[in-house]
Design an enzyme around this catalytic site. Structure first.
Site, PDB file in Angstrom:
ATOM      1  N   ARG A 104       0.839  -1.194   0.000  1.00 53.65           N
ATOM      2  CA  ARG A 104       0.000   0.000   0.000  1.00 53.65           C
ATOM      3  C   ARG A 104       0.877   1.248   0.000  1.00 53.65           C
ATOM      4  O   ARG A 104       1.764   1.383   0.833  1.00 53.65           O
ATOM      5  CB  ARG A 104      -0.867  -0.046   1.271  1.00 53.65           C
ATOM      6  N   THR A 108      -1.084   7.674  -1.041  1.00 58.79           N
ATOM      7  CA  THR A 108      -2.371   7.541  -1.767  1.00 58.79           C
ATOM      8  C   THR A 108      -3.239   6.430  -1.180  1.00 58.79           C
ATOM      9  O   THR A 108      -4.434   6.371  -1.456  1.00 58.79           O
ATOM     10  CB  THR A 108      -2.118   7.194  -3.245  1.00 58.79           C
ATOM     11  N   ASP A 200       0.552  -2.036  12.212  1.00 53.52           N
ATOM     12  CA  ASP A 200       0.958  -2.579  10.916  1.00 53.52           C
ATOM     13  C   ASP A 200       1.245  -4.076  11.072  1.00 53.52           C
ATOM     14  O   ASP A 200       2.239  -4.468  11.704  1.00 53.52           O
ATOM     15  CB  ASP A 200       2.206  -1.827  10.418  1.00 53.52           C
ATOM     16  N   ASP A 203       4.730  -5.362   9.773  1.00 55.19           N
ATOM     17  CA  ASP A 203       5.841  -4.964  10.649  1.00 55.19           C
ATOM     18  C   ASP A 203       5.818  -5.736  11.961  1.00 55.19           C
ATOM     19  O   ASP A 203       6.867  -6.146  12.465  1.00 55.19           O
ATOM     20  CB  ASP A 203       5.762  -3.458  10.936  1.00 55.19           C
TER      21      ASP A 203
END
Ligand code: PRP
Ligand code: URA
Length: 209
Positions: A104, A108, A200, A203
């Site tokens: 991703r 944006t 995340d 991560d």
């Protein structure tokens, strides 16, 4: 909520989602909890898989057993989807595994493709796409589009945490797809992160924070 969104409710899932959300959880513990949740999702998702009868011999006599009629293909969306693969393979060890690489864009929030490799017999297989996070739904929608283009018809999406925004996008763009999730969260923040969420997932799984 639409009938194509299936929230898997189980005490062990609630326990593990709590571990996954906790900011103090290490990557090692995160991976283990994600694997356990994936075990439960795999059992639930495969509940209605078609069976074919087969003749077998027990040590005592002939009997009739069952085997899965269709091959099963797991397709993790890289990177975070990798954290769900082993949990599914423990329950469906004969499954084949394809990969879709999407990242991703932080600005944006649109998915950028970087890798695709899937087994050939998608058309005749039960295909389970794996990605722990359904946030804006951009990545899931793109990955589902690719799998359909390659012929997948018996296709479902398994995730860990879903947002209402992501569900709506996938529902609108893929009304034929069932979404299985371990948690339904409140909303997205301005950066497209799920709240309360778990941060995340890639991560946290791989220790790249
Ligand atoms: C995460 C997650 C999904 C995507 C969800 O991946 O694993 O693929 O974001 O967001 P969306 O619904 O708004 O598209 P990310 O792009 O962070 O890549 P990573 O798994 O490599 O960290
Ligand atoms: N991707 C993640 O890993 N977490 C989120 O909350 C949103 C997208």
């Amino acid at each position: 909520m639409n009938k194509n969104f299936i929230l898997i409710e189980h005490p062990l899932i609630k326990r593990d989602v709590t571990i996954l959300r906790d900011v103090k959880t290490t990557s090692e513990t995160f991976r283990a909890a994600l694997q356990r949740v994936s075990n439960v999702l795999a059992v639930e998702i495969s509940k209605n898989f078609e069976l074919t009868s087969i003749d077998i011999n027990t040590p005592l006599e002939k009997t009739i057993g069952s085997k899965l009629t269709q091959d099963v293909i797991l397709v993790p969306v890289l990177r975070a989807g990798l954290g769900m693969v082993n949990g599914f393979l423990q329950i469906i060890p004969e499954a084949k595994v394809g990969h879709i690489g999407l990242q991703r864009d932080e600005e944006t929030l649109k998915p950028i493709e970087y890798y695709y490799k899937v087994p050939k017999n998608l058309e005749t297989s039960e295909v389970i796409m794996l990605d722990p996070m359904l946030a804006t739904g951009g990545s899931a929608s793109e990955a589902l589009k690719y799998l359909k283009k390659r012929g997948a018809t018996k296709l479902v999406f398994a995730c860990l945490v879903a947002s209402p925004e992501g569900i709506k996008k996938v529902e609108t763009e893929h009304p034929d797809i069932k979404i299985f999730a371990a948690a339904l969260d409140r909303e997205l923040n301005s950066k497209g992160y799920i709240l309360p969420g778990l941060g995340d997932a890639g991560d946290r799984t791989f220790g790249t924070l």
